[in-house]
Design a protein around this motif. Structure first.
Motif, short mmCIF file in Angstrom:
data_model
loop_
_atom_site.label_atom_id
_atom_site.label_comp_id
_atom_site.label_asym_id
_atom_site.label_seq_id
_atom_site.Cartn_x
_atom_site.Cartn_y
_atom_site.Cartn_z
N GLY A 233 0.82 -1.20 0.00
CA GLY A 233 0.00 0.00 0.00
C GLY A 233 0.85 1.25 0.00
N ALA A 234 0.24 2.36 0.39
CA ALA A 234 0.94 3.64 0.46
C ALA A 234 0.22 4.55 1.44
CB ALA A 234 1.01 4.31 -0.91
N GLY A 235 0.98 5.43 2.07
CA GLY A 235 0.41 6.44 2.96
C GLY A 235 1.16 7.74 2.78
N ILE A 236 0.46 8.81 2.39
CA ILE A 236 1.08 10.10 2.13
C ILE A 236 0.33 11.19 2.89
CG2 ILE A 236 1.80 11.76 0.36
CD1 ILE A 236 3.05 9.06 -0.13
N LEU A 237 1.09 12.08 3.54
CA LEU A 237 0.51 13.22 4.24
C LEU A 237 0.99 14.52 3.62
CD1 LEU A 237 1.46 10.95 6.64
CD2 LEU A 237 -0.09 12.43 7.91
N VAL A 238 0.16 15.55 3.72
CA VAL A 238 0.54 16.90 3.32
C VAL A 238 1.00 17.64 4.57
CG1 VAL A 238 -0.19 19.09 2.31
CG2 VAL A 238 -1.11 16.94 1.42
N LEU A 239 2.28 17.99 4.60
CA LEU A 239 2.84 18.80 5.69
C LEU A 239 3.03 20.22 5.19
CD1 LEU A 239 3.44 15.91 6.73
CD2 LEU A 239 5.60 16.77 7.64
N GLU A 240 2.65 21.18 6.02
CA GLU A 240 2.80 22.59 5.66
C GLU A 240 3.32 23.39 6.84
OE1 GLU A 240 -0.33 24.67 3.39
OE2 GLU A 240 -1.51 22.84 3.61
N SER A 241 3.95 24.51 6.54
CA SER A 241 4.23 25.46 7.60
C SER A 241 2.89 26.03 8.05
CB SER A 241 5.14 26.58 7.10
OG SER A 241 4.48 27.38 6.15
N LEU A 242 2.80 26.35 9.32
CA LEU A 242 1.55 26.89 9.85
C LEU A 242 1.17 28.18 9.13
CD1 LEU A 242 -0.78 26.95 11.86
CD2 LEU A 242 0.78 28.03 13.52
N SER A 243 2.15 29.01 8.87
CA SER A 243 1.86 30.29 8.21
C SER A 243 1.28 30.06 6.81
CB SER A 243 3.12 31.16 8.13
OG SER A 243 4.15 30.49 7.40
N HIS A 244 1.81 29.08 6.09
CA HIS A 244 1.30 28.78 4.74
C HIS A 244 -0.10 28.22 4.82
CE1 HIS A 244 0.96 26.62 0.86
NE2 HIS A 244 1.79 27.54 0.41
N ALA A 245 -0.34 27.32 5.76
CA ALA A 245 -1.66 26.71 5.90
C ALA A 245 -2.70 27.76 6.29
CB ALA A 245 -1.61 25.60 6.95
N GLN A 246 -2.35 28.64 7.22
CA GLN A 246 -3.31 29.66 7.67
C GLN A 246 -3.58 30.67 6.57
OE1 GLN A 246 -1.32 30.95 11.30
NE2 GLN A 246 -2.79 29.79 12.55
N LYS A 247 -2.57 31.00 5.80
CA LYS A 247 -2.74 31.99 4.73
C LYS A 247 -3.76 31.53 3.70
CE LYS A 247 -0.11 34.70 1.35
NZ LYS A 247 1.24 34.99 0.79
N ARG A 248 -3.79 30.21 3.44
CA ARG A 248 -4.74 29.71 2.44
C ARG A 248 -6.01 29.17 3.08
NH1 ARG A 248 -5.09 24.33 1.23
NH2 ARG A 248 -3.75 22.91 2.40
N GLY A 249 -6.15 29.33 4.40
CA GLY A 249 -7.36 28.90 5.08
C GLY A 249 -7.54 27.41 5.15
N ALA A 250 -6.45 26.67 5.27
CA ALA A 250 -6.51 25.21 5.27
C ALA A 250 -7.07 24.67 6.59
CB ALA A 250 -5.11 24.63 5.05
N GLN A 251 -7.73 23.52 6.49
CA GLN A 251 -8.13 22.79 7.69
C GLN A 251 -6.90 22.09 8.24
OE1 GLN A 251 -11.25 19.90 7.15
NE2 GLN A 251 -11.34 19.38 9.32
N ILE A 252 -6.66 22.22 9.54
CA ILE A 252 -5.48 21.63 10.16
C ILE A 252 -5.89 20.42 10.98
CG2 ILE A 252 -3.61 22.00 11.83
CD1 ILE A 252 -3.63 24.97 10.91
N TYR A 253 -5.30 19.26 10.66
CA TYR A 253 -5.65 18.00 11.33
C TYR A 253 -4.85 17.76 12.60
CZ TYR A 253 -7.96 16.77 6.91
OH TYR A 253 -8.77 16.75 5.80
N ALA A 254 -3.58 18.09 12.57
CA ALA A 254 -2.70 17.84 13.71
C ALA A 254 -1.39 18.60 13.48
CB ALA A 254 -2.42 16.35 13.88
N GLU A 255 -0.57 18.65 14.51
CA GLU A 255 0.73 19.32 14.40
C GLU A 255 1.84 18.31 14.64
OE1 GLU A 255 3.13 23.21 16.24
OE2 GLU A 255 1.13 22.68 17.00
N VAL A 256 2.91 18.40 13.84
CA VAL A 256 4.10 17.58 14.06
C VAL A 256 5.03 18.39 14.95
CG1 VAL A 256 5.97 16.27 12.98
CG2 VAL A 256 3.84 16.69 11.71
N THR A 257 5.42 17.81 16.07
CA THR A 257 6.24 18.59 17.02
C THR A 257 7.57 17.94 17.38
OG1 THR A 257 5.07 17.59 18.90
CG2 THR A 257 4.22 19.69 18.06
#
Length: 412
Positions: A233-257
């Motif tokens: 199978g395969a598993g792919i996630l979209v990771l973004e900087s918070l500033s980029h995600a917020q700028k485009r109004g993205a829904q945020i599922y979780a944070e990588v810390t």
């Protein structure tokens, strides 16, 4: 430093080819293990595997394009496209020079290699496909995703065996956090259920020899475990900087810390019996996340259902968490999906994201007979409701590779 968030996910798995179907099956404790039915398994140690069903590469990509990609590459591209769609990410509006792909495969196009080897032997060298090498090499999943999306940022194919997915996610997290990219597609893919790989794993005594109900074959931490069950199978996630995600109004599922990567420096296939490398990877990941061990709400275990591997992971968890080890739920997705090798980390990270989003922990199925040395809370056989604010996901690979990621509920 940038905060790094997860805004999309896509997968192909033995439990379904979209996140919703996969997650619902996990919560219900369903098994994706079945009997191989597309080639003769006579003489093999097992006829069981976590086979992806209902995936038609020809229909998805067109026959011409599909035949230029090995199955692992088709899985990766499908999962990446679904992740982008899930993230509502407009490729026309992304700075492609700051978009990367960190997707690996442990074994790559082994089926293509074997098919073309047969062509060579039966029909001669002039009939071997000129696309053999690009279809076979493990970096082609990342390359194809880059080509299809136009991503011109770092495009890497980590090869850390069964820890590939977490390696990809962790390294992507580090680059985005440092300001080196805005968006990275990260994870892994695998399609190695073939005669040669199954024969090799079987002869190494790694595979389960279970001969009963396929659903009961993969049994992490259970006293009756006797090896892993191959899966794909395969598993792919979209990771973004918070500033980029917020700028485009993205829904945020979780944070990588946090992310920890280590090596056992011990053996080519066996886990360190005391789990030293696993312990150190968990320690480094939690330190980077600034999380005290007792504040972890769930552990997504690597847990392949091998005698030594499961025992060493338990030892590492006990060393890392001390008294809290017996209070923290430990869930093993591989009890239901089998071992997806290079795809495992990405798929299991998606499951952890869902735990954080929904406050539910999937069970570890096939918990029938307790192993005295594996005595933690494995969420036996039934899902559990629990507020999950912090979770860690463990992935370990042949050669002693260890990669651990920390995911948290996003708080603005």
């Amino acid at each position: 430093m940038e905060r790094v968030v997860i805004t999309g996910a896509g997968l192909v798995s033995p439990l379904g080819n979209d996140v919703s179907a996969f997650w619902n099956a996990l919560l219900q404790g369903k098994s994706g293990i079945s009997r191989i039915d597309d080639w003769d398994t006579s003489g093999m140690k097992t006829s069981l595997a976590g086979v992806v069903r209902d995936f038609d590469g020809d229909a998805r990509f067109g026959k011409k394009e599909a035949r230029r990609m090995d199955r692992f590459c088709q899985f990766a591209l499908a999962a990446a496209e679904d992740a982008i769609r899930d993230a509502n990410l407009s490729l026309e509006q992304v700075n492609k020079e700051r978009m990367g792909v960190y997707v690996g495969s442990g074994i790559g196009g082994i089926s293509t290699l074997m098919e073309q080897t047969e062509v060579l032997r039966s029909r001669g060298p002039s009939r071997v496909s000129p696309l053999l090498v690009p279809m076979m090499i493990s970096n082609m999943a990342a390359a194809m995703i880059s080509i299809r999306t136009g991503a011109q940022g770092p495009t890497l194919s980590p090869v850390t065996a069964c820890s590939i997915g977490n390696t990809g996610i962790g390294e992507a997290f580090r680059l985005i956090r440092a300001g080196g990219a805005d968006v990275i597609l990260a994870g892994g893919a695998e399609a190695a259920i073939s005669e040669i790989s199954m024969a090799g794993f079987g002869n190494s005594t790694s595979l389960s020899g279970w001969d009963g109900d396929p659903a009961r074959a993969s049994r992490p931490f259970d006293a009756g475990r006797d090896g892993f069950v191959m899966a794909e199978g395969a598993g792919i996630l979209v990771l973004e900087s918070l500033s980029h995600a917020q700028k485009r109004g993205a829904q945020i599922y979780a944070e990588v810390t946090g992310y920890g990567a280590t090596s056992d420096a011990y053996h080519i296939v066996a886990s360190h019996p005391e789990g030293k490398g696993a312990y150190l990877a968990m320690k480094l990941a939690l330190q980077e996340a600034a999380i005290e061990p007792e504040n972890v709400d769930v552990i997504s275990a690597h847990a392949t259902s091998t005698e030594v591997g499961d025992r060493s992971e338990v030892a590492a968890i006990k060393r890392m968490f001390g008294e809290a080890a017996h209070r923290i739920p430990v869930t093993a997705n591989k009890s239901m999906i089998g071992h997806m090798f290079g795809a495992a980390g990405g798929v299991e990270a998606i499951a952890l994201v869902q735990m954080i989003r929904e406050g539910k922990i999937p069970p570890t199925i096939n918990q029938e007979t307790a192993d005295p040395e594996c005595d933690l809370d494995f969420v036996p056989n039934e899902a559990r409701e629990k507020n999950v604010r912090v979770g860690i996901s463990n992935s370990f690979g042949f050669g002693g590779h260890n990669a651990v990621i920390v995911l948290e509920k996003f708080e603005p």
